[in-house]
Design a protein around this motif. Structure first.
Motif, PDB file in Angstrom:
ATOM      1  N   PHE A 102      19.271  -7.754  10.780  1.00 54.87           N
ATOM      2  CA  PHE A 102      18.882  -7.485   9.201  1.00 54.87           C
ATOM      3  C   PHE A 102      17.384  -7.399   9.159  1.00 54.87           C
ATOM      4  N   ILE A 103      16.582  -8.452   9.423  1.00 58.11           N
ATOM      5  CA  ILE A 103      15.361  -8.694   9.061  1.00 58.11           C
ATOM      6  C   ILE A 103      14.543  -7.419   9.740  1.00 58.11           C
ATOM      7  N   THR A 104      14.950  -7.050  11.023  1.00 65.46           N
ATOM      8  CA  THR A 104      14.199  -6.010  11.367  1.00 65.46           C
ATOM      9  C   THR A 104      14.606  -4.559  10.606  1.00 65.46           C
ATOM     10  N   CYS A 105      15.685  -4.283  10.163  1.00 67.28           N
ATOM     11  CA  CYS A 105      16.013  -3.383   9.139  1.00 67.28           C
ATOM     12  C   CYS A 105      15.117  -3.457   7.889  1.00 67.28           C
ATOM     13  N   PHE A 106      15.036  -4.779   7.629  1.00 70.03           N
ATOM     14  CA  PHE A 106      14.137  -4.595   6.206  1.00 70.03           C
ATOM     15  C   PHE A 106      12.690  -4.688   6.449  1.00 70.03           C
ATOM     16  N   GLU A 107      12.184  -5.060   7.653  1.00 65.51           N
ATOM     17  CA  GLU A 107      10.952  -4.669   8.000  1.00 65.51           C
ATOM     18  C   GLU A 107      10.790  -3.319   8.278  1.00 65.51           C
ATOM     19  N   GLN A 108      11.480  -2.454   8.643  1.00 65.99           N
ATOM     20  CA  GLN A 108      11.371  -1.010   8.783  1.00 65.99           C
ATOM     21  C   GLN A 108      11.299  -0.278   7.480  1.00 65.99           C
ATOM     22  N   TYR A 109      12.251  -0.874   6.527  1.00 69.16           N
ATOM     23  CA  TYR A 109      12.215  -0.319   5.332  1.00 69.16           C
ATOM     24  C   TYR A 109      10.976  -0.584   4.381  1.00 69.16           C
ATOM     25  N   VAL A 110      10.471  -1.790   4.624  1.00 73.96           N
ATOM     26  CA  VAL A 110       9.331  -2.183   4.106  1.00 73.96           C
ATOM     27  C   VAL A 110       7.802  -1.245   4.611  1.00 73.96           C
ATOM     28  N   LEU A 111       8.002  -1.102   5.923  1.00 73.92           N
ATOM     29  CA  LEU A 111       7.077  -0.357   6.309  1.00 73.92           C
ATOM     30  C   LEU A 111       7.006   1.352   6.057  1.00 73.92           C
ATOM     31  N   GLN A 112       8.287   1.982   5.704  1.00 71.22           N
ATOM     32  CA  GLN A 112       8.402   3.246   5.049  1.00 71.22           C
ATOM     33  C   GLN A 112       8.301   3.432   3.852  1.00 71.22           C
ATOM     34  N   HIS A 113       8.221   2.192   3.028  1.00 74.44           N
ATOM     35  CA  HIS A 113       8.110   2.505   1.553  1.00 74.44           C
ATOM     36  C   HIS A 113       6.837   1.283   0.967  1.00 74.44           C
ATOM     37  N   PRO A 114       5.605   1.630   1.507  1.00 74.39           N
ATOM     38  CA  PRO A 114       4.513   0.825   1.107  1.00 74.39           C
ATOM     39  C   PRO A 114       4.281   0.776  -0.481  1.00 74.39           C
ATOM     40  N   ASP A 115       4.777   2.178  -1.341  1.00 71.74           N
ATOM     41  CA  ASP A 115       4.570   2.023  -2.691  1.00 71.74           C
ATOM     42  C   ASP A 115       5.289   0.850  -3.558  1.00 71.74           C
ATOM     43  N   GLU A 116       6.673   0.934  -2.930  1.00 71.00           N
ATOM     44  CA  GLU A 116       7.450  -0.038  -3.483  1.00 71.00           C
ATOM     45  C   GLU A 116       7.335  -1.429  -3.128  1.00 71.00           C
ATOM     46  N   VAL A 117       6.621  -1.794  -1.748  1.00 67.75           N
ATOM     47  CA  VAL A 117       6.113  -3.060  -1.410  1.00 67.75           C
ATOM     48  C   VAL A 117       4.960  -3.455  -2.241  1.00 67.75           C
ATOM     49  N   LEU A 118       4.083  -2.766  -2.896  1.00 68.40           N
ATOM     50  CA  LEU A 118       3.110  -2.926  -3.734  1.00 68.40           C
ATOM     51  C   LEU A 118       3.575  -3.107  -5.080  1.00 68.40           C
ATOM     52  N   HIS A 119       4.309  -2.354  -5.544  1.00 70.21           N
ATOM     53  CA  HIS A 119       5.199  -2.576  -6.986  1.00 70.21           C
ATOM     54  C   HIS A 119       5.529  -4.060  -6.761  1.00 70.21           C
ATOM     55  N   ARG A 120       6.487  -4.326  -5.900  1.00 73.78           N
ATOM     56  CA  ARG A 120       7.138  -5.533  -5.851  1.00 73.78           C
ATOM     57  C   ARG A 120       6.318  -6.992  -5.858  1.00 73.78           C
ATOM     58  N   MET A 121       5.077  -6.639  -5.161  1.00 72.90           N
ATOM     59  CA  MET A 121       4.217  -7.618  -4.988  1.00 72.90           C
ATOM     60  C   MET A 121       3.109  -7.800  -6.244  1.00 72.90           C
ATOM     61  N   GLY A 122       3.450  -6.839  -7.054  1.00 73.55           N
ATOM     62  CA  GLY A 122       2.461  -6.956  -8.330  1.00 73.55           C
ATOM     63  C   GLY A 122       1.319  -6.222  -8.057  1.00 73.55           C
ATOM     64  N   CYS A 123       0.935  -5.681  -7.033  1.00 71.46           N
ATOM     65  CA  CYS A 123      -0.337  -5.014  -6.600  1.00 71.46           C
ATOM     66  C   CYS A 123      -0.489  -3.500  -6.696  1.00 71.46           C
ATOM     67  N   ALA A 124       0.579  -2.846  -7.518  1.00 70.56           N
ATOM     68  CA  ALA A 124       0.488  -1.426  -7.694  1.00 70.56           C
ATOM     69  C   ALA A 124      -0.517  -1.004  -8.707  1.00 70.56           C
TER      70      ALA A 124
END
Length: 91
Positions: free
Chosen positions: A68-90
């Protein structure tokens, strides 16, 4: 410049020796106030991971959690814009 939280390891003797030595002169350290996860964007990523993988999910074993963590990591790597948004850096 390096921003650090106040985790115990950041105040260990070995770390303090580094900070007090010549190597430490190359950096400007900023320590976040204690108990302030809202100031550390990576905490939002950890919360997202826990909400997606751990909270209210039964895992049959450690390998299941790792998958599950590996799947999450793959999702994060494929969606950098969402990562930045969720981290408050967008922007």
């Amino acid at each position: 410049m390096l921003v650090l939280d106040n985790a115990r390891i950041h105040h260990a003797k070995m770390v303090q020796a580094f900070l007090d030595g010549e190597e430490g002169d190359a950096f400007h350290f900023i320590f976040l106030p204690p108990y302030s996860p809202q100031l550390n964007p990576i905490e939002r990523l950890w919360k997202w991971l826990k909400d997606e993988v751990i909270v209210n999910v039964f895992h049959k074993d450690q390998n299941d959690i790792a998958q599950f963590i590996t799947c999450f990591e793959q999702y994060v790597l494929q969606h950098p814009d969402e990562v930045l948004h969720r981290m408050g850096c967008a922007v």
